[in-house]
Design a protein around this motif. Structure first.
Motif, short mmCIF file in Angstrom:
data_model
loop_
_atom_site.label_atom_id
_atom_site.label_comp_id
_atom_site.label_asym_id
_atom_site.label_seq_id
_atom_site.Cartn_x
_atom_site.Cartn_y
_atom_site.Cartn_z
N VAL A 30 0.84 -1.21 0.00
CA VAL A 30 0.00 0.00 0.00
C VAL A 30 0.87 1.25 0.00
O VAL A 30 0.61 2.20 -0.75
CB VAL A 30 -0.97 -0.01 1.20
CG1 VAL A 30 -1.66 1.33 1.37
CG2 VAL A 30 -2.00 -1.13 1.04
N ALA A 31 1.91 1.26 0.83
CA ALA A 31 2.81 2.42 0.88
C ALA A 31 3.46 2.67 -0.48
O ALA A 31 3.53 3.83 -0.94
CB ALA A 31 3.87 2.22 1.95
N GLY A 32 3.93 1.61 -1.13
CA GLY A 32 4.54 1.78 -2.45
C GLY A 32 3.56 2.31 -3.46
O GLY A 32 3.90 3.17 -4.29
N PHE A 33 2.31 1.86 -3.41
CA PHE A 33 1.27 2.36 -4.31
C PHE A 33 1.01 3.84 -4.05
O PHE A 33 0.94 4.64 -4.99
CB PHE A 33 -0.01 1.54 -4.11
CG PHE A 33 -1.18 2.06 -4.88
CD1 PHE A 33 -1.29 1.83 -6.24
CD2 PHE A 33 -2.17 2.80 -4.25
CE1 PHE A 33 -2.37 2.32 -6.96
CE2 PHE A 33 -3.24 3.30 -4.96
CZ PHE A 33 -3.35 3.06 -6.32
N LEU A 34 0.87 4.22 -2.79
CA LEU A 34 0.57 5.62 -2.46
C LEU A 34 1.71 6.56 -2.81
O LEU A 34 1.47 7.66 -3.33
CB LEU A 34 0.21 5.74 -0.97
CG LEU A 34 -1.10 5.08 -0.55
CD1 LEU A 34 -1.27 5.13 0.96
CD2 LEU A 34 -2.28 5.71 -1.27
#
Length: 169
Positions: free
Chosen positions: A36-40
Motif C-alpha cells: 500500500v505504501a509503495g502504491f501511495l
C-alpha cells in the motif's frame, strides 16, 4: 497404534512455560502495508521501472507464481506437522523438509518474492523498495525473535539445522 513422526520433525510437546516467540509485528500486515505504501508513494511521486511492459509483466508474473508455490508448499508442511502459521504460538516440531530444506523462512521468502514480483509487474519502483524495507522489518522484528525461540526450544537440533540451511535462500 500411532505412527511415529517423520525423522525430520522433532516431536516434543511444548512445555507449560513455553509461550512461543516474542514476534513484535504481524508479518502479513507488514507486507500489505509495504504494498500500500509503495502504491501511495507512486501516486504522488511517480516512479516507474525502466523495463518494457511485456518484460515487467512477464517477470513479475513469474515471481508472483513462484511466491505462491513456495507459500503453498510451506503451508502444506505446517499443516502436515500440525503446526500453525501464527508466529507467536509455541512450536511442537522443528520443520526441516519441503521448502524448509532450502530456506529457514520460506513463508517470509514467499512474501518478499511476491512483493518484488508485484512491484515489477506493475513497474512500480516504490513497491520494490518498500518490499525491501518490509524484509528488513521482518528480519529484526519477526525472524530474529523466532530463531532465538527455536534455539531455546530445540537446542542442538535447531543449531544443526541453522548450520545446514540458509535463512532466506
Amino acid at each position: 497404534m500411532m505412527d511415529a513422526p517423520p525423522p525430520n520433525l522433532q516431536n516434543e510437546p511444548p512445555r507449560e512455560e513455553d509461550e512461543g516467540p516474542k514476534v513484535r509485528v504481524h508479518p502479513p500486515t507488514v507486507m500489505f502495508a509495504a504494498l500500500v505504501a509503495g502504491f501511495l508513494v507512486r501516486l504522488y511521486a511517480g516512479g516507474s521501472l525502466p523495463l518494457p511492459r511485456a518484460l515487467a509483466e512477464g517477470l513479475g508474473g513469474f515471481l508472483i507464481i513462484l511466491a505462491l508455490g513456495i507459500l503453498m508448499a510451506a503451508t502444506r508442511a505446517f499443516n502436515e506437522a500440525g503446526e500453525t502459521l501464527q508466529p507467536n504460538t509455541p512450536s511442537k516440531r522443528l520443520l526441516t523438509e519441503g521448502p524448509y530444506r532450502f530456506s529457514r523462512n520460506p513463508v517470509y521468502l514467499a512474501m518478499m518474492i511476491f512483493g518484488a514480483g508485484f512491484g515489477i509487474a506493475t513497474s512500480n519502483v516504490w513497491i520494490v523498495l518498500t518490499t525491501a524495507l518490509a524484509g528488513v522489518i521482518l528480519h529484526f522484528f519477526a525472524i530474529k525473535p523466532e530463531e532465538a525461540y527455536l534455539e531455546r526450544r530445540f537446542g542442538d537440533a535447531f543449531a544443526e539445522y541453522r548450520r545446514r540451511v540458509r535463512r532466506w535462500i
